[in-house]
Scaffold this motif. Structure first.
Motif, PDB file in Angstrom:
ATOM      1  N   THR A   1       2.481  27.121   6.217  1.00  0.00           N
ATOM      2  CA  THR A   1       2.247  27.894   5.002  1.00  0.00           C
ATOM      3  C   THR A   1       2.061  29.355   5.386  1.00  0.00           C
ATOM      4  O   THR A   1       1.600  29.672   6.476  1.00  0.00           O
ATOM      5  CB  THR A   1       0.984  27.416   4.249  1.00  0.00           C
ATOM      6  N   SER A   2       2.421  30.231   4.464  1.00  0.00           N
ATOM      7  CA  SER A   2       2.181  31.652   4.715  1.00  0.00           C
ATOM      8  C   SER A   2       0.688  31.915   4.556  1.00  0.00           C
ATOM      9  O   SER A   2      -0.019  31.182   3.866  1.00  0.00           O
ATOM     10  CB  SER A   2       2.997  32.513   3.749  1.00  0.00           C
TER      11      SER A   2
ATOM     12  N   PRO B   1       0.457  32.147  16.297  1.00  0.00           N
ATOM     13  CA  PRO B   1      -0.028  32.361  14.926  1.00  0.00           C
ATOM     14  C   PRO B   1      -1.426  31.808  14.653  1.00  0.00           C
ATOM     15  O   PRO B   1      -2.118  32.310  13.779  1.00  0.00           O
ATOM     16  CB  PRO B   1       1.006  31.634  14.063  1.00  0.00           C
ATOM     17  N   TRP B   2      -1.876  30.764  15.368  1.00  0.00           N
ATOM     18  CA  TRP B   2      -3.130  30.120  15.034  1.00  0.00           C
ATOM     19  C   TRP B   2      -4.172  30.149  16.143  1.00  0.00           C
ATOM     20  O   TRP B   2      -5.319  29.795  15.917  1.00  0.00           O
ATOM     21  CB  TRP B   2      -2.885  28.656  14.647  1.00  0.00           C
TER      22      TRP B   2
ATOM     23  N   ALA C   1       5.494  20.716   2.174  1.00  0.00           N
ATOM     24  CA  ALA C   1       4.202  20.796   2.852  1.00  0.00           C
ATOM     25  C   ALA C   1       3.769  22.229   3.109  1.00  0.00           C
ATOM     26  O   ALA C   1       2.593  22.486   3.346  1.00  0.00           O
ATOM     27  CB  ALA C   1       4.261  20.033   4.176  1.00  0.00           C
ATOM     28  N   ALA C   2       4.693  23.166   3.069  1.00  0.00           N
ATOM     29  CA  ALA C   2       4.374  24.566   3.377  1.00  0.00           C
ATOM     30  C   ALA C   2       4.160  25.422   2.129  1.00  0.00           C
ATOM     31  O   ALA C   2       4.042  26.637   2.240  1.00  0.00           O
ATOM     32  CB  ALA C   2       5.487  25.165   4.236  1.00  0.00           C
ATOM     33  N   ILE C   3       4.053  24.817   0.961  1.00  0.00           N
ATOM     34  CA  ILE C   3       3.821  25.577  -0.268  1.00  0.00           C
ATOM     35  C   ILE C   3       2.342  25.978  -0.340  1.00  0.00           C
ATOM     36  O   ILE C   3       1.464  25.109  -0.350  1.00  0.00           O
ATOM     37  CB  ILE C   3       4.203  24.752  -1.520  1.00  0.00           C
TER      38      ILE C   3
ATOM     39  N   THR D   1      -4.658  33.521   0.326  1.00  0.00           N
ATOM     40  CA  THR D   1      -6.017  33.098  -0.002  1.00  0.00           C
ATOM     41  C   THR D   1      -6.025  31.758  -0.728  1.00  0.00           C
ATOM     42  O   THR D   1      -7.089  31.222  -0.999  1.00  0.00           O
ATOM     43  CB  THR D   1      -6.707  34.153  -0.888  1.00  0.00           C
ATOM     44  N   LEU D   2      -4.838  31.217  -1.039  1.00  0.00           N
ATOM     45  CA  LEU D   2      -4.760  29.937  -1.725  1.00  0.00           C
ATOM     46  C   LEU D   2      -5.041  28.794  -0.754  1.00  0.00           C
ATOM     47  O   LEU D   2      -4.395  28.686   0.280  1.00  0.00           O
ATOM     48  CB  LEU D   2      -3.368  29.736  -2.336  1.00  0.00           C
ATOM     49  N   ALA D   3      -5.997  27.962  -1.090  1.00  0.00           N
ATOM     50  CA  ALA D   3      -6.296  26.800  -0.246  1.00  0.00           C
ATOM     51  C   ALA D   3      -5.315  25.681  -0.568  1.00  0.00           C
ATOM     52  O   ALA D   3      -4.980  25.449  -1.729  1.00  0.00           O
ATOM     53  CB  ALA D   3      -7.720  26.334  -0.501  1.00  0.00           C
ATOM     54  N   SER D   4      -4.832  25.006   0.456  1.00  0.00           N
ATOM     55  CA  SER D   4      -3.877  23.913   0.296  1.00  0.00           C
ATOM     56  C   SER D   4      -4.428  22.658   0.945  1.00  0.00           C
ATOM     57  O   SER D   4      -5.305  22.721   1.799  1.00  0.00           O
ATOM     58  CB  SER D   4      -2.541  24.254   0.963  1.00  0.00           C
ATOM     59  N   GLN D   5      -3.879  21.513   0.549  1.00  0.00           N
ATOM     60  CA  GLN D   5      -4.221  20.260   1.214  1.00  0.00           C
ATOM     61  C   GLN D   5      -3.653  20.243   2.630  1.00  0.00           C
ATOM     62  O   GLN D   5      -4.235  19.664   3.527  1.00  0.00           O
ATOM     63  CB  GLN D   5      -3.661  19.068   0.433  1.00  0.00           C
ATOM     64  N   LEU D   6      -2.478  20.874   2.802  1.00  0.00           N
ATOM     65  CA  LEU D   6      -1.803  20.897   4.098  1.00  0.00           C
ATOM     66  C   LEU D   6      -1.521  22.332   4.516  1.00  0.00           C
ATOM     67  O   LEU D   6      -1.322  23.200   3.667  1.00  0.00           O
ATOM     68  CB  LEU D   6      -0.481  20.129   4.014  1.00  0.00           C
ATOM     69  N   ASP D   7      -1.466  22.544   5.824  1.00  0.00           N
ATOM     70  CA  ASP D   7      -1.132  23.866   6.351  1.00  0.00           C
ATOM     71  C   ASP D   7       0.322  23.935   6.803  1.00  0.00           C
ATOM     72  O   ASP D   7       0.749  24.940   7.352  1.00  0.00           O
ATOM     73  CB  ASP D   7      -2.057  24.199   7.525  1.00  0.00           C
ATOM     74  N   GLY D   8       1.060  22.870   6.560  1.00  0.00           N
ATOM     75  CA  GLY D   8       2.469  22.837   6.933  1.00  0.00           C
ATOM     76  C   GLY D   8       2.889  21.447   7.346  1.00  0.00           C
ATOM     77  O   GLY D   8       2.223  20.455   7.033  1.00  0.00           O
ATOM     78  N   ALA D   9       4.029  21.385   8.064  1.00  0.00           N
ATOM     79  CA  ALA D   9       4.588  20.103   8.487  1.00  0.00           C
ATOM     80  C   ALA D   9       5.136  20.216   9.899  1.00  0.00           C
ATOM     81  O   ALA D   9       5.549  21.285  10.343  1.00  0.00           O
ATOM     82  CB  ALA D   9       5.690  19.666   7.535  1.00  0.00           C
ATOM     83  N   TRP D  10       5.165  19.075  10.570  1.00  0.00           N
ATOM     84  CA  TRP D  10       5.681  18.981  11.930  1.00  0.00           C
ATOM     85  C   TRP D  10       6.607  17.782  11.989  1.00  0.00           C
ATOM     86  O   TRP D  10       6.258  16.696  11.530  1.00  0.00           O
ATOM     87  CB  TRP D  10       4.514  18.818  12.889  1.00  0.00           C
TER      88      TRP D  10
END
Length: 191
Positions: A24-25, A58-59, A130-132, A28-37
């Protein structure tokens, strides 16, 4: 995104290939997921080093990983990554389709794990979903939705043609194809 030579890669090849990752970019929006692998195999020892290396810039340095053992045949306690040890834990309570990574810099990252044998088109859809940023969909929901989409296309030959010719598919609440005459329309006695 890279392409694979086969459905799963041998250990040596998986370690040399770049991680297939969608994040995800930073918002400030919280998501259930931070992306996909999308790993190349189900071998955590071969797959985790490229993932940790891809996430370091990045992390920050990934120090711990947790998985659900139902999707991984072997869950090692530690995995060597760039001269150090990445600690791996497992929890049966964790969503089987999710990988949790811990970093000193960022904290916790939750990634959808796309099975290595997934068709490329489905993997691309899952990685994008997953990256939205701000998405409330969990890993399990994304995988269930993709299975429903895939089952509808693969299990019923010609269904896609029927969709185009009829102007849309008609499905019962139980996932069974329905004839248009069974729909509640004013002309057939339903109100």
């Amino acid at each position: 995104m890279t392409t694979t030579l086969g459905r799963t890669a041998p250990r040596d090849l998986a370690a040399e290939l770049p991680a297939r990752l969608s994040l995800t970019s930073k918002t400030t929006l919280a998501s259930q997921l931070d992306g996909a692998w999308w790993p190349y195999s189900r071998d955590l020892e071969a797959e985790l080093p490229p993932l940790a290396a891809a996430l370091e810039e990045p992390w920050g340095r990934i120090t711990r990983v947790t998985v659900n053992p139902t999707r991984w045949p072997v869950v090692p306690r530690t995995v060597p990554v760039d001269g150090r040890r990445l600690h791996v834990g497992w929890f049966t309570e964790q969503d089987p389709d999710k990988l949790i990574l811990l970093s000193y810099t960022v904290g916790r990252l939750d990634l959808l794990v796309i099975p290595p044998e997934t068709e490329p088109a489905a993997a691309v859809r899952l990685m994008a979903a997953a990256a939205i940023p701000g998405s409330v969909l969990t890993a399990g929901v994304l995988m269930t939705n993709e299975a429903a989409i895939g089952r509808g296309i693969r299990d019923v030959p010609g269904q896609e043609v029927g969709w185009e010719n009829e102007g849309g598919a008609c499905m019962s609440p139980f996932g069974n194809p329905m004839d248009r005459r069974t729909l509640p329309l004013p002309g057939n006695g339903w109100r």
